[in-house]
Design an enzyme around this catalytic site. Sequence first.
Site, PDB file in Angstrom:
ATOM      1  CB  SER A 178       6.466  -2.094  -6.355  1.00 44.75           C
ATOM      2  OG  SER A 178       5.701  -2.826  -5.422  1.00 44.75           O
ATOM      3  CE  LYS A 197       5.139  -0.965  -2.455  1.00 50.25           C
ATOM      4  NZ  LYS A 197       5.155  -2.370  -2.910  1.00 50.25           N
ATOM      5  CB  SER A 216       6.463  -5.784  -4.643  1.00 47.73           C
ATOM      6  OG  SER A 216       6.192  -5.644  -6.012  1.00 47.73           O
TER       7      SER A 216
END
Length: 491
Positions: free
Chosen positions: A147, A71, A171
């Site tokens: 996210s 990520k 997320s």
Amino acid sequence: MMHLDALGLSEAIRDKKIDRIELFKQSYQKLDQLNGELNAVITRRDKHALDEAEHFIDTGQPFAGIPLLLKGLGQSLAGELDTSGARLLQNNYAHQTDNFVKCLEQAGFIVIGQTNIPEFGFKNITDPELYGPAHNPWNLQYSPGGSSGGAASSVAAGIVPLATGNDGGGSIRIPASFSGLIGLKPTRGRVPVGPTAWRGWQGAAINFGLTTSIRDTAALLDVLQVVQPAAPFQTPLIKPSFSQKSKLPLKRNMKIAYSIESPVGTTVSADARQAVLEAVAFLNERNIQTEEITNPLSGSELMRDYYIVNSGETARMFEELEHQLGRSVTIDDMELTTWVIYQAGLLLSATDYSKTLSHWDQASAVMDRMFERYDAYLTPTTAYTAPRIDAELIDKATIQQMRHVTDLKKTERLDLIYTFFAKSLALTPFTQQANMTGQPAISLPTYVSATGLPLGIQFIGRKGDESTLLQLGHLFEKQQQFKMLFDSKQH
């Protein structure tokens, strides 16, 4: 071969059924083919990754030489971009590899790139101004969530078998729900932190991954679980392993609480309700007791506490950035949502912050008492399937207020955060509480709507008890209850 999970690919390489270098080339070929539409991956390290694959030494690592996407937020690899999806950091490079990524490398993973994220991870969708929106491979007109949206999109599309995410309010679980994947948020303190960001939103945010199998999820937790003496939060190691415990039968007389009502009083879609009721029926058929309950916590009050911590942490972050930049930051340096959260944090007092953390601790105690009666707590992961890419989640009048946030007083600024996140929160009201209480929670991909979009169910466990969640996941998986994109394409 990319329909195999990460452990399956590792086994196939060892059995000479696939060449490791060929596997990496396949991942990059898929990136070339799909990322123009998905916009899931924001950086690539083709040369370095292929070189590392060529020189990889297999010493029995569980994920021996498997391609991995990190990520693009909160997971630093030395020498690679470290932007957090922010324009202000678009040329920022990591000076060191953090402890989480080091553990992944020790487990055998080779990083091939980074995935798309909203600026600083503040949203449950992925649409940073710096990189543009990520798209959902189930339907490109929809968001994969956030996210960890780029991570979810890349795994659901089969670019990699597993990608890392982090979860400070859902997320990992939100994009898992929107993209038809398994998404676990471990217990606070379970996985590596440091050497700089030790607390992660006071323990609310935790790194892990999005996967396509329970065995990958369990094995990933095995290689990541750690006791770090320097870390502020500690969780005892689980032995012999999560991989072994995940395959054990569920305890006799198991009892599961469930709720299909939003903890913040918003509407829950028929799809989300149906997903949970189907799971309840599935459990009952297997003589697992279920009981519908009312959430014992005040969701709306907790969300206000959640925004206080977000705001305070953001103000501290920008104080550090200003020191590094040698100047003050302005509204033009960041997206409007970030600016408002930052401005709210500037007016908070130490009392505000301390009181909020006390509320989190009290909520944690309430939930722990609930688990004296129940073994797990079932809810929808999200109240709706994924929103469209062009969905209006903040109206024009609110945006105008946000531009003038500096004219507002402390309480008005905090109220404005609640207002501009209201539509987003209505989509995903079920995930944040486990972040505040520190409990483990997992999203399982058990439902697909009539419109062809997935929606997950969420099991929340007692602190330290990921094993029960993995056992439940294994039960659903073994009985072929999971619905993933590659399955739908095969049919």
